[in-house]
Enzyme design. Structure first.
Site, PDB file in Angstrom:
ATOM      1  N   SER A   7      38.300  50.635  37.036  1.00 56.87           N
ATOM      2  CA  SER A   7      36.610  50.852  36.795  1.00 56.87           C
ATOM      3  C   SER A   7      36.498  52.042  36.917  1.00 56.87           C
ATOM      4  O   SER A   7      35.990  52.357  38.424  1.00 56.87           O
ATOM      5  CB  SER A   7      36.218  49.825  37.505  1.00 56.87           C
ATOM      6  OG  SER A   7      35.421  50.069  37.372  1.00 56.87           O
ATOM      7  N   HIS A  32      38.342  50.961  32.112  1.00 57.48           N
ATOM      8  CA  HIS A  32      36.990  49.858  32.282  1.00 57.48           C
ATOM      9  C   HIS A  32      35.538  49.943  33.038  1.00 57.48           C
ATOM     10  O   HIS A  32      35.882  51.080  33.484  1.00 57.48           O
ATOM     11  CB  HIS A  32      37.352  48.385  33.703  1.00 57.48           C
ATOM     12  CG  HIS A  32      36.216  47.619  34.336  1.00 57.48           C
ATOM     13  ND1 HIS A  32      36.606  46.141  33.255  1.00 57.48           N
ATOM     14  CD2 HIS A  32      35.502  47.629  34.385  1.00 57.48           C
ATOM     15  CE1 HIS A  32      35.191  45.370  33.132  1.00 57.48           C
ATOM     16  NE2 HIS A  32      34.591  45.942  35.293  1.00 57.48           N
ATOM     17  N   ASP A  34      31.637  50.043  33.429  1.00 57.27           N
ATOM     18  CA  ASP A  34      30.783  49.229  33.925  1.00 57.27           C
ATOM     19  C   ASP A  34      29.150  49.517  33.738  1.00 57.27           C
ATOM     20  O   ASP A  34      28.801  50.439  34.216  1.00 57.27           O
ATOM     21  CB  ASP A  34      30.757  48.761  35.675  1.00 57.27           C
ATOM     22  CG  ASP A  34      32.083  48.285  36.008  1.00 57.27           C
ATOM     23  OD1 ASP A  34      32.017  46.757  35.565  1.00 57.27           O
ATOM     24  OD2 ASP A  34      33.076  48.720  36.830  1.00 57.27           O
ATOM     25  N   MET A  36      25.579  49.060  33.333  1.00 52.07           N
ATOM     26  CA  MET A  36      24.387  48.000  34.653  1.00 52.07           C
ATOM     27  C   MET A  36      23.018  48.769  34.007  1.00 52.07           C
ATOM     28  O   MET A  36      22.726  50.081  33.918  1.00 52.07           O
ATOM     29  CB  MET A  36      24.878  48.476  35.978  1.00 52.07           C
ATOM     30  CG  MET A  36      25.725  48.080  36.622  1.00 52.07           C
ATOM     31  SD  MET A  36      26.221  47.768  37.684  1.00 52.07           S
ATOM     32  CE  MET A  36      27.625  47.999  38.371  1.00 52.07           C
ATOM     33  N   HIS A  65      32.481  46.107  29.607  1.00 44.28           N
ATOM     34  CA  HIS A  65      31.836  45.065  30.462  1.00 44.28           C
ATOM     35  C   HIS A  65      30.095  44.649  30.608  1.00 44.28           C
ATOM     36  O   HIS A  65      29.907  46.085  31.589  1.00 44.28           O
ATOM     37  CB  HIS A  65      32.920  44.667  32.292  1.00 44.28           C
ATOM     38  CG  HIS A  65      31.940  44.276  32.866  1.00 44.28           C
ATOM     39  ND1 HIS A  65      31.773  44.180  34.755  1.00 44.28           N
ATOM     40  CD2 HIS A  65      31.139  43.367  33.103  1.00 44.28           C
ATOM     41  CE1 HIS A  65      31.578  42.786  35.187  1.00 44.28           C
ATOM     42  NE2 HIS A  65      30.589  42.159  34.230  1.00 44.28           N
ATOM     43  N   MET A  67      27.200  44.350  31.918  1.00 46.16           N
ATOM     44  CA  MET A  67      26.198  43.672  33.301  1.00 46.16           C
ATOM     45  C   MET A  67      24.419  43.265  33.028  1.00 46.16           C
ATOM     46  O   MET A  67      24.065  45.010  34.005  1.00 46.16           O
ATOM     47  CB  MET A  67      25.919  43.720  34.056  1.00 46.16           C
ATOM     48  CG  MET A  67      27.427  43.696  35.063  1.00 46.16           C
ATOM     49  SD  MET A  67      28.630  44.255  36.516  1.00 46.16           S
ATOM     50  CE  MET A  67      29.179  45.959  35.624  1.00 46.16           C
ATOM     51  N   MET A 137      34.336  37.357  37.898  1.00 43.47           N
ATOM     52  CA  MET A 137      33.811  38.297  38.704  1.00 43.47           C
ATOM     53  C   MET A 137      34.696  37.232  40.033  1.00 43.47           C
ATOM     54  O   MET A 137      34.382  36.567  40.425  1.00 43.47           O
ATOM     55  CB  MET A 137      32.706  38.293  38.789  1.00 43.47           C
ATOM     56  CG  MET A 137      31.791  38.801  37.774  1.00 43.47           C
ATOM     57  SD  MET A 137      32.816  40.082  36.854  1.00 43.47           S
ATOM     58  CE  MET A 137      31.791  41.230  38.659  1.00 43.47           C
ATOM     59  N   PHE A 143      28.104  46.473  42.015  1.00 49.27           N
ATOM     60  CA  PHE A 143      28.415  47.934  43.137  1.00 49.27           C
ATOM     61  C   PHE A 143      30.364  47.682  43.006  1.00 49.27           C
ATOM     62  O   PHE A 143      30.772  46.479  43.243  1.00 49.27           O
ATOM     63  CB  PHE A 143      28.271  47.475  44.094  1.00 49.27           C
ATOM     64  CG  PHE A 143      26.543  47.274  44.990  1.00 49.27           C
ATOM     65  CD1 PHE A 143      26.177  48.594  44.463  1.00 49.27           C
ATOM     66  CD2 PHE A 143      25.947  46.669  44.542  1.00 49.27           C
ATOM     67  CE1 PHE A 143      24.167  48.970  44.131  1.00 49.27           C
ATOM     68  CE2 PHE A 143      24.221  46.530  44.429  1.00 49.27           C
ATOM     69  CZ  PHE A 143      23.543  47.291  44.654  1.00 49.27           C
ATOM     70  N   ASP A 175      37.552  40.431  37.966  1.00 47.29           N
ATOM     71  CA  ASP A 175      36.518  41.799  38.523  1.00 47.29           C
ATOM     72  C   ASP A 175      36.095  41.781  39.933  1.00 47.29           C
ATOM     73  O   ASP A 175      35.715  41.304  40.075  1.00 47.29           O
ATOM     74  CB  ASP A 175      35.831  42.571  37.427  1.00 47.29           C
ATOM     75  CG  ASP A 175      35.693  43.138  37.600  1.00 47.29           C
ATOM     76  OD1 ASP A 175      35.084  43.907  38.542  1.00 47.29           O
ATOM     77  OD2 ASP A 175      34.410  43.781  36.828  1.00 47.29           O
ATOM     78  N   SER A 198      37.677  50.774  43.094  1.00 45.51           N
ATOM     79  CA  SER A 198      37.759  51.168  44.143  1.00 45.51           C
ATOM     80  C   SER A 198      39.345  51.459  45.283  1.00 45.51           C
ATOM     81  O   SER A 198      39.677  52.286  45.434  1.00 45.51           O
ATOM     82  CB  SER A 198      36.883  50.949  45.936  1.00 45.51           C
ATOM     83  OG  SER A 198      36.801  49.702  45.823  1.00 45.51           O
TER      84      SER A 198
HETATM   85  C1  DX5 Z   1      30.982  45.723  39.753  1.00 41.55           C
HETATM   86  C2  DX5 Z   1      31.797  45.724  38.937  1.00 41.55           C
HETATM   87  C3  DX5 Z   1      32.894  46.075  39.005  1.00 41.55           C
HETATM   88  C4  DX5 Z   1      33.507  46.992  39.960  1.00 41.55           C
HETATM   89  C5  DX5 Z   1      35.224  46.339  41.070  1.00 41.55           C
HETATM   90  O1  DX5 Z   1      30.431  45.100  39.986  1.00 41.55           O
HETATM   91  O2  DX5 Z   1      31.958  44.745  37.202  1.00 41.55           O
HETATM   92  O3  DX5 Z   1      34.067  46.414  37.627  1.00 41.55           O
HETATM   93  O4  DX5 Z   1      33.860  49.016  39.053  1.00 41.55           O
HETATM   94  O5  DX5 Z   1      35.316  47.262  41.616  1.00 41.55           O
HETATM   95  P1  DX5 Z   1      35.950  47.541  42.943  1.00 41.55           P
HETATM   96  O6  DX5 Z   1      38.015  47.349  42.069  1.00 41.55           O
HETATM   97  O7  DX5 Z   1      35.977  48.171  44.022  1.00 41.55           O
HETATM   98  O8  DX5 Z   1      35.736  45.632  43.920  1.00 41.55           O
HETATM   99 ZN    ZN Z   2      33.453  45.457  35.751  1.00 39.57          ZN
END
Ligand code: DX5
Ligand code: ZN
Length: 215
Positions: A7, A32, A34, A36, A65, A67, A137, A143, A175, A198
């Site tokens: 991600s 990936h 994300d 938002m 993804h 959101m 999820m 985050f 995820d 991360s």
């Molecule tokens: C959270 C995201 C994830 C996020 C995962 O809302 O959808 O994709 O980046 O990050 P880690 O792997 O650090 O939990």
């Molecule tokens: Zn995601």
């Protein structure tokens, strides 16, 4: 073979191009992405223009993804931006999830739904024939860097049984909070694709980390 989808939410935003162009040789399977909107989740990231800018830098599939509220409004823009896979949340304000999944397919992309930790697996069961993948999820969205919610493992097993009983090829993507230890448990429970933010981007050696996530 388990797929790993780093991600880029956890990549250095000031060097995003470099981060994405390195992923293929580091052994990643998907990118990936994300999205938002500061409304569906309490954070804002990036949209189709960022996808378009990154598209020429990798041959890997871009896994978007969404959101966001009204995810149906973003199918065409992401298709034009070069996305390959789009997933939409069942908890979003979209009332016609099935229709949006059809429109993702009609645009020539892979489609899936996403379930938040509080949403039961039953919420996606009647959508499975339209889903190339279901994203579970394993943290509350918004985050990176949060801890894996262990209850997710029960959901993976339940969904795995449902998919196998119907003889479908739907992939199960996980995820949030994925690290070598939680990855192993997700794979044992029946996951196919692991998103890792991360774990990959904060690692000294991302290639080595991707290998160990794959198990
Ligand atoms: C959270 C995201 C994830 C996020 C995962 O809302 O959808 O994709 O980046 O990050 P880690 O792997 O650090 O939990
Ligand atoms: Zn995601």
């Amino acid at each position: 073979m388990i797929k790993i989808a780093p991600s880029i939410l956890s990549a250095n935003f000031a060097a995003m191009g470099e981060a994405v162009s390195n992923l293929s040789e580091q052994g990643a399977d998907w990118v990936h992405f994300d999205v938002m909107d500061g409304n569906f989740v309490p954070n804002i990231t990036f949209g189709p223009d960022m996808c378009k800018a990154l598209r020429p830098l990798t041959k890997l599939p871009i896994d978007v993804h969404l959101m966001v509220e009204h995810p149906g409004d973003w199918i065409e823009p992401f298709k034009k931006a070069g996305a390959d896979i789009v997933t939409i949340h069942v908890e979003s304000s979209e009332r016609h999830l099935h229709r949006v999944l059809q429109s993702i397919h009609a645009a020539g992309m892979k489609a899936g739904v996403v379930l938040n930790p509080a949403t039961p697996v039953s919420a996606c069961v009647h959508l499975l024939p339209e889903c190339d993948l279901v994203l579970l999820m394993s943290v509350n969205p918004g985050f990176g860097g949060q801890s894996f919610i262990p209850e997710t493992l029960r959901k993976i097993r339940e969904l795995r049984n449902e998919i196998d009983a119907r003889g479908l090829n739907t992939l199960i993507e996980i995820d949030g909070g994925v690290n070598p230890e939680t990855a192993k448990r997700c794979i044992e429970a029946g996951a196919d694709v692991l998103v890792a933010g991360s774990a990959v981007f904060k690692a000294h050696d991302p290639a080595e980390m991707i290998k160990s996530l794959r198990g």
